[in-house]
Design an enzyme around this catalytic site. Structure first.
Site, short mmCIF file in Angstrom:
data_model
loop_
_atom_site.label_atom_id
_atom_site.label_comp_id
_atom_site.label_asym_id
_atom_site.label_seq_id
_atom_site.Cartn_x
_atom_site.Cartn_y
_atom_site.Cartn_z
N HIS A 23 -0.32 -3.25 2.46
CA HIS A 23 0.47 -2.81 1.31
C HIS A 23 -0.14 -3.41 0.04
CE1 HIS A 23 3.76 -2.33 -1.50
NE2 HIS A 23 4.26 -1.42 -0.68
N SER B 98 7.78 5.51 -5.63
CA SER B 98 8.90 6.12 -6.37
C SER B 98 9.48 7.36 -5.69
CB SER B 98 8.48 6.42 -7.81
OG SER B 98 8.25 5.20 -8.51
N GLU C 132 -0.32 5.41 -1.22
CA GLU C 132 0.62 4.87 -2.20
C GLU C 132 -0.14 4.48 -3.47
OE1 GLU C 132 4.42 3.08 -0.50
OE2 GLU C 132 2.90 1.55 -0.32
N ASN D 256 10.85 0.44 3.42
CA ASN D 256 10.23 -0.87 3.21
C ASN D 256 11.15 -1.70 2.34
OD1 ASN D 256 8.61 -3.04 2.68
ND2 ASN D 256 7.11 -1.92 1.43
N LYS E 1 10.95 -4.79 1.66
CA LYS E 1 10.27 -5.89 0.97
C LYS E 1 11.09 -7.18 1.12
CE LYS E 1 8.25 -2.37 -1.95
NZ LYS E 1 7.66 -1.96 -3.21
N GLU F 5 1.10 -4.72 -2.47
CA GLU F 5 1.67 -6.02 -2.88
C GLU F 5 1.04 -7.17 -2.10
OE1 GLU F 5 5.78 -4.93 -2.40
OE2 GLU F 5 5.62 -3.57 -4.10
N GLY G 33 7.43 1.54 -7.58
CA GLY G 33 8.50 0.88 -8.33
C GLY G 33 8.53 1.22 -9.81
P1 PGA Z 1 8.98 2.27 -4.26
O1 PGA Z 1 8.04 1.39 -3.29
O2 PGA Z 1 9.56 3.37 -3.41
O3 PGA Z 1 10.02 1.31 -4.73
O4 PGA Z 1 8.12 2.80 -5.33
C1 PGA Z 1 7.24 1.99 -2.31
C2 PGA Z 1 6.49 0.93 -1.56
O5 PGA Z 1 6.10 -0.08 -2.14
O6 PGA Z 1 6.25 1.06 -0.34
#
Ligand code: PGA
Length: 239
Positions: free
Chosen positions: A94, A204, A164, A14, A16, A96, A170
């Site tokens: 997601h 992560s 998740e 992903n 983003k 976000e 992150g």
């Molecule tokens: P990350 O993000 O691996 O940077 O923690 C995962 C995601 O948001 O799908």
């Protein structure tokens, strides 16, 4: 629609709001295409057509889709349009998007239906916040996201779930191996129909923890954000 049973593990990058044309060229020059696993790269939608998919194990994914089918909805992209661009997977819900773009379970349900009707496999993202975890609300939150977000048309052959935890995205933090396993097993028990769903873990994931995470029985792959932007890291994860 792709046959999910062709693959034992799924690794979804992903990106983003990251990447550009030069990044894509370098990335695909270096990507390990020999991986036995299903590798899905989800760039910002404008670059979807530039993803060097091979129809065998490397596929393009989208990060979102419109809940509408067509019409006067400025800025939207429909599931039919994504299918036209040979998109095989699409993230939905997601955290976000839930947090920053008012994504609701009702919208998510419509999006998943549209995707399935256009032969694209939705990857439904679910997860609890740190506060919800600390208040022992994880199961309640995941149950609500699943019950309200998954339409009747979904089944284990056309829909994937990604667990998740928001507090792990992150941050460099992850649940323990036991916690991931327990939660994935619980998700499968929320409803009898979920028993055979593929469930990915996200939050992560990096090359130093992806192997142990993928060795968990109840984990069918990973959704990777930050580490998917570093091609050496991502190559290590998918191989
Ligand atoms: P990350 O993000 O691996 O940077 O923690 C995962 C995601 O948001 O799908």
């Amino acid at each position: 629609m792709l046959n999910l049973s062709n693959f034992s593990s799924f690794f979804v990058a992903n990106w983003k709001l990251n990447g550009n044309m030069a990044f894509i060229n370098d990335y695909f020059d270096a990507l390990n295409t020999k991986s036995q696993n299903c590798v899905v790269v989800c760039p910002p939608s404008i670059y979807i057509d530039k993803i060097k998919k091979n129809q065998k194990n490397i596929f393009a994914g989208a990060q979102d889709v419109s809940k509408f089918i067509s019409g006067a909805f400025t800025g939207e992209l429909s599931a039919e349009m994504l299918n036209d661009m040979d998109v095989k997977f699409c993230l939905v819900g997601h955290s976000e998007r839930r947090q920053n773009f008012n994504e609701t379970n009702d919208n998510i349900k419509l999006k998943i239906g549209n995707l399935i009707n256009n032969n694209i496999i939705p990857i439904l993202c679910i997860g609890e916040s740190l506060e919800e975890k600390q208040n022992n609300k994880t199961t309640e939150v995941l149950t609500k996201q699943i019950k309200e977000g998954i339409p009747k048309i979904s089944n284990n052959e056309n829909t994937i779930i990604a667990y998740e935890p928001i507090w792990a995205i992150g941050t460099g933090l992850t649940p323990t191996i036991n916690e991931i396993d327990q939660i994935h097993v619980k998700i499968k028990k929320i409803d009898d129909s979920l028993n055979n769903y593929k469930i990915l873990y996200g939050g992560s994931v990096k090359s130093s923890n992806s192997k142990v995470i993928n060795e968990i029985d109840s984990v069918d792959g990973c959704l990777i954000g930050g580490a998917s932007l570093k091609i050496e890291e991502f190559n290590n994860i998918i191989s």
